[in-house]
Write a protein that holds these residues in place. Structure first.
Motif, PDB file in Angstrom:
ATOM      1  N   HIS A   1       0.913  -1.245  -0.120  1.00 55.87           N
ATOM      2  CA  HIS A   1      -0.027   0.136   0.143  1.00 55.87           C
ATOM      3  C   HIS A   1       0.799   1.271   0.019  1.00 55.87           C
ATOM      4  O   HIS A   1       1.716   1.620   0.686  1.00 55.87           O
ATOM      5  CB  HIS A   1      -1.077   0.071   1.118  1.00 55.87           C
ATOM      6  CG  HIS A   1      -2.126  -0.998   1.162  1.00 55.87           C
ATOM      7  ND1 HIS A   1      -2.535  -1.734   2.135  1.00 55.87           N
ATOM      8  CD2 HIS A   1      -2.694  -1.408   0.061  1.00 55.87           C
ATOM      9  CE1 HIS A   1      -3.390  -2.582   1.733  1.00 55.87           C
ATOM     10  NE2 HIS A   1      -3.537  -2.318   0.460  1.00 55.87           N
TER      11      HIS A   1
ATOM     12  N   ASN B   1      -3.543  -5.359  -2.165  1.00 58.74           N
ATOM     13  CA  ASN B   1      -3.826  -6.475  -1.299  1.00 58.74           C
ATOM     14  C   ASN B   1      -5.226  -7.067  -1.330  1.00 58.74           C
ATOM     15  O   ASN B   1      -5.463  -7.437  -0.480  1.00 58.74           O
ATOM     16  CB  ASN B   1      -3.622  -5.848   0.166  1.00 58.74           C
ATOM     17  CG  ASN B   1      -3.044  -6.876   1.005  1.00 58.74           C
ATOM     18  OD1 ASN B   1      -2.483  -7.962   0.724  1.00 58.74           O
ATOM     19  ND2 ASN B   1      -3.209  -6.943   2.383  1.00 58.74           N
TER      20      ASN B   1
ATOM     21  N   SER C   1       0.702  -0.104   7.621  1.00 54.19           N
ATOM     22  CA  SER C   1       0.252   0.468   8.903  1.00 54.19           C
ATOM     23  C   SER C   1      -1.057   1.086   8.401  1.00 54.19           C
ATOM     24  O   SER C   1      -1.596   0.965   7.278  1.00 54.19           O
ATOM     25  CB  SER C   1       1.315   1.985   8.893  1.00 54.19           C
ATOM     26  OG  SER C   1       1.092   2.821   7.864  1.00 54.19           O
TER      27      SER C   1
ATOM     28  N   ILE D   1      -9.830  -7.152  12.743  1.00 53.35           N
ATOM     29  CA  ILE D   1     -10.137  -5.958  12.027  1.00 53.35           C
ATOM     30  C   ILE D   1     -11.428  -6.105  11.256  1.00 53.35           C
ATOM     31  O   ILE D   1     -12.478  -5.442  11.486  1.00 53.35           O
ATOM     32  CB  ILE D   1      -9.045  -5.210  11.143  1.00 53.35           C
ATOM     33  CG1 ILE D   1      -8.422  -6.497  10.452  1.00 53.35           C
ATOM     34  CG2 ILE D   1      -7.913  -4.626  12.028  1.00 53.35           C
ATOM     35  CD1 ILE D   1      -7.426  -5.650   9.357  1.00 53.35           C
ATOM     36  N   TYR D   2     -11.384  -6.625   9.923  1.00 54.32           N
ATOM     37  CA  TYR D   2     -12.575  -6.620   9.315  1.00 54.32           C
ATOM     38  C   TYR D   2     -12.373  -7.973   8.094  1.00 54.32           C
ATOM     39  O   TYR D   2     -11.329  -8.438   7.923  1.00 54.32           O
ATOM     40  CB  TYR D   2     -12.926  -5.463   8.356  1.00 54.32           C
ATOM     41  CG  TYR D   2     -11.527  -4.704   7.814  1.00 54.32           C
ATOM     42  CD1 TYR D   2     -10.770  -5.357   6.988  1.00 54.32           C
ATOM     43  CD2 TYR D   2     -11.092  -3.377   8.188  1.00 54.32           C
ATOM     44  CE1 TYR D   2      -9.462  -4.677   6.354  1.00 54.32           C
ATOM     45  CE2 TYR D   2      -9.951  -2.818   7.985  1.00 54.32           C
ATOM     46  CZ  TYR D   2      -9.284  -3.410   6.910  1.00 54.32           C
ATOM     47  OH  TYR D   2      -8.113  -2.878   6.501  1.00 54.32           O
TER      48      TYR D   2
ATOM     49  N   ALA E   1     -11.564  -8.997   4.620  1.00 52.59           N
ATOM     50  CA  ALA E   1     -10.705  -8.712   3.613  1.00 52.59           C
ATOM     51  C   ALA E   1     -10.076  -9.687   2.787  1.00 52.59           C
ATOM     52  O   ALA E   1      -9.419 -10.782   3.479  1.00 52.59           O
ATOM     53  CB  ALA E   1      -9.376  -7.589   4.004  1.00 52.59           C
TER      54      ALA E   1
ATOM     55  N   ASP F   1      -2.683 -14.334   2.620  1.00 51.66           N
ATOM     56  CA  ASP F   1      -3.696 -15.312   2.573  1.00 51.66           C
ATOM     57  C   ASP F   1      -3.444 -16.351   1.350  1.00 51.66           C
ATOM     58  O   ASP F   1      -3.402 -17.714   1.550  1.00 51.66           O
ATOM     59  CB  ASP F   1      -5.111 -15.020   2.481  1.00 51.66           C
ATOM     60  CG  ASP F   1      -5.491 -14.327   3.585  1.00 51.66           C
ATOM     61  OD1 ASP F   1      -4.780 -14.131   4.565  1.00 51.66           O
ATOM     62  OD2 ASP F   1      -6.629 -13.875   3.552  1.00 51.66           O
TER      63      ASP F   1
HETATM   64  O1  0X9 Z   1      -6.855  -3.865   4.450  1.00 57.70           O
HETATM   65  C1  0X9 Z   1      -5.850  -4.428   4.248  1.00 57.70           C
HETATM   66  O2  0X9 Z   1      -5.172  -4.667   3.294  1.00 57.70           O
HETATM   67  C2  0X9 Z   1      -4.650  -4.218   5.475  1.00 57.70           C
HETATM   68  N1  0X9 Z   1      -4.978  -3.191   6.229  1.00 57.70           N
HETATM   69  S1  0X9 Z   1      -4.562  -1.450   5.713  1.00 57.70           S
HETATM   70  O3  0X9 Z   1      -5.169  -0.391   6.648  1.00 57.70           O
HETATM   71  N2  0X9 Z   1      -2.962  -1.290   5.893  1.00 57.70           N
HETATM   72  O4  0X9 Z   1      -5.114  -1.709   4.524  1.00 57.70           O
HETATM   73  C3  0X9 Z   1      -5.056  -5.428   6.192  1.00 57.70           C
HETATM   74  C4  0X9 Z   1      -4.391  -6.520   5.296  1.00 57.70           C
HETATM   75  C5  0X9 Z   1      -4.812  -7.987   6.079  1.00 57.70           C
HETATM   76  N3  0X9 Z   1      -4.416  -9.157   5.407  1.00 57.70           N
HETATM   77  C6  0X9 Z   1      -5.376  -9.779   4.586  1.00 57.70           C
HETATM   78  N4  0X9 Z   1      -6.511  -9.544   4.098  1.00 57.70           N
HETATM   79  N5  0X9 Z   1      -4.600 -10.872   4.086  1.00 57.70           N
END
Ligand code: 0X9
Ligand code: ZN
Length: 331
Positions: A68, A165, A219, A269-270, A272, A278
């Motif tokens: 990112h 990502n 981050s 977190i959520y 994704a 992964d």
């Molecule tokens: O959302 C994301 O891609 C990451 N957080 S961010 O705020 N840096 O964008 C978290 C990535 C978690 N990893 C996977 N989903 N595999």
């Protein structure tokens, strides 16, 4: 010199990697891991201090930064780790560095990173309005050049970039990703539509079976996440990952009291889907897979002041020592 008192441009980081290759010819190999939409190389280094690796032993570690663009602390932390592995005289750091072959890429998204170092100037807008046909409409209308850019820079209709990502080919587009090219979490037209993720996946395939660990730096939020992002289910070695995660964040907190939280992505977190870690975990069953969400918790967010690069990186290195020590006894 290079140093960690300020954030560096892509050119500076790449020049430093090339310098390391010349300075440490026996230990450092500079590699082109992939290509970007705009034709830049995705440069990394392979560090090997004499460890012999074969095709089956899991003795390789892969470190990814900067997927990112705006998360500047990520490439800064990754380059700090490279430097410590090459120069530290601390026995625990030396032992860690010498125990594995390291494939380390400070920036998985060079186009995006360069973009965050450019600013949209008033002159640029003026040129746009006076020479509308000659200017890239996407550049000006859709805010493609700014410090908070996250995605790649591929052109997708009226908007630019896919979230690198969300673009990997495991459970692609199965939650927490967008099919709208203007969204910051646009997953891309299809899995691996982005040349950055496609070419780095090909590179990872060359070491996949040898991977002992895969670590990704993002981050912000002070989290230590592990797979998976598409489901809250406790898959693969969840229990081991959780116990390694707890030891790792305990070690991280020791030096400056910085508090992290650990857990799988979807629960912590959520949801994704389509993240790099992964894909790596699912395809190669890599035992140790983590994503750091580095400092801070939102005071500065992505604009973390440069005087936090070193303390942040120091505590991360402390945590890595604990992670690999704990992984050895747990797995
Ligand atoms: O959302 C994301 O891609 C990451 N957080 S961010 O705020 N840096 O964008 C978290 C990535 C978690 N990893 C996977 N989903 N595999
Ligand atoms: Zn991120």
């Amino acid at each position: 010199g290079f140093g960690w008192k300020r954030y560096h441009t892509l050119d500076e980081i790449y020049a430093w990697l090339e310098y390391l290759g010349k300075q440490y010819p026996g230990q450092v190999r500079v590699v082109d891991g992939g290509r970007t939409y705009q034709g830049r190389p995705i440069k990394g280094v392979v560090l090997n201090f004499g460890r012999q690796t074969n095709g089956t032993e899991r003795s390789t570690v892969f470190i990814e930064g900067g997927i990112h663009a705006r998360e500047w602390i990520s490439p800064a932390t990754v380059t700090y780790i490279v430097n410590q592995f090459l120069t530290s005289e601390q026995p625990e750091v030396r032992r860690l560095a010498e125990s594995y072959e390291w494939h380390i890429f400070p920036s998985f998204n060079p186009d995006g990173y360069v973009n965050t170092h450019n600013r949209v100037s008033a002159a640029r807008f003026f040129i746009f309005y006076t020479h509308i046909s000659r200017t890239n409409v996407n550049d000006v209308f859709f805010n493609s050049q700014n410090r908070l850019w996250r995605k790649t820079l591929s052109v997708n209709g009226f908007c630019r970039g896919a979230d690198a990502n969300r673009n990997w080919g495991y459970k692609w587009m199965s939650g927490g990703a967008s099919n709208n090219p203007c969204s910051d979490t646009f997953a891309g037209r299809k899995a691996f539509s982005e040349i950055e993720t496609r070419s780095m996946a090909e590179y990872i395939d060359t070491v996949g079976k040898k991977l002992y660990a895969y670590i990704s730096f993002h981050s912000y939020s002070q989290l230590l996440l592990f797979p998976y992002g598409h489901t809250k289910a406790h898959l693969d070695n969840y229990d081991e990952s959780l116990s390694i995660g707890k030891k790792t964040i305990a070690a991280l907190a020791k030096r400056y009291g910085t508090k992290y939280v650990t857990g799988n992505v979807a629960e912590t977190i959520y949801v994704a889907s389509g993240g790099s870690m992964d894909w790596v975990k699912a395809k190669y069953r890599v035992p140790v897979v983590f994503t750091y969400e580095l400092r801070d918790t939102g005071d500065y967010g992505f604009l973390l002041p440069a005087n936090q690069i070193i303390p942040n990186a120091e505590e991360v290195l402390d945590s890595l020592l604990a992670m690999f020590k704990e992984a050895r006894v747990t797995i």
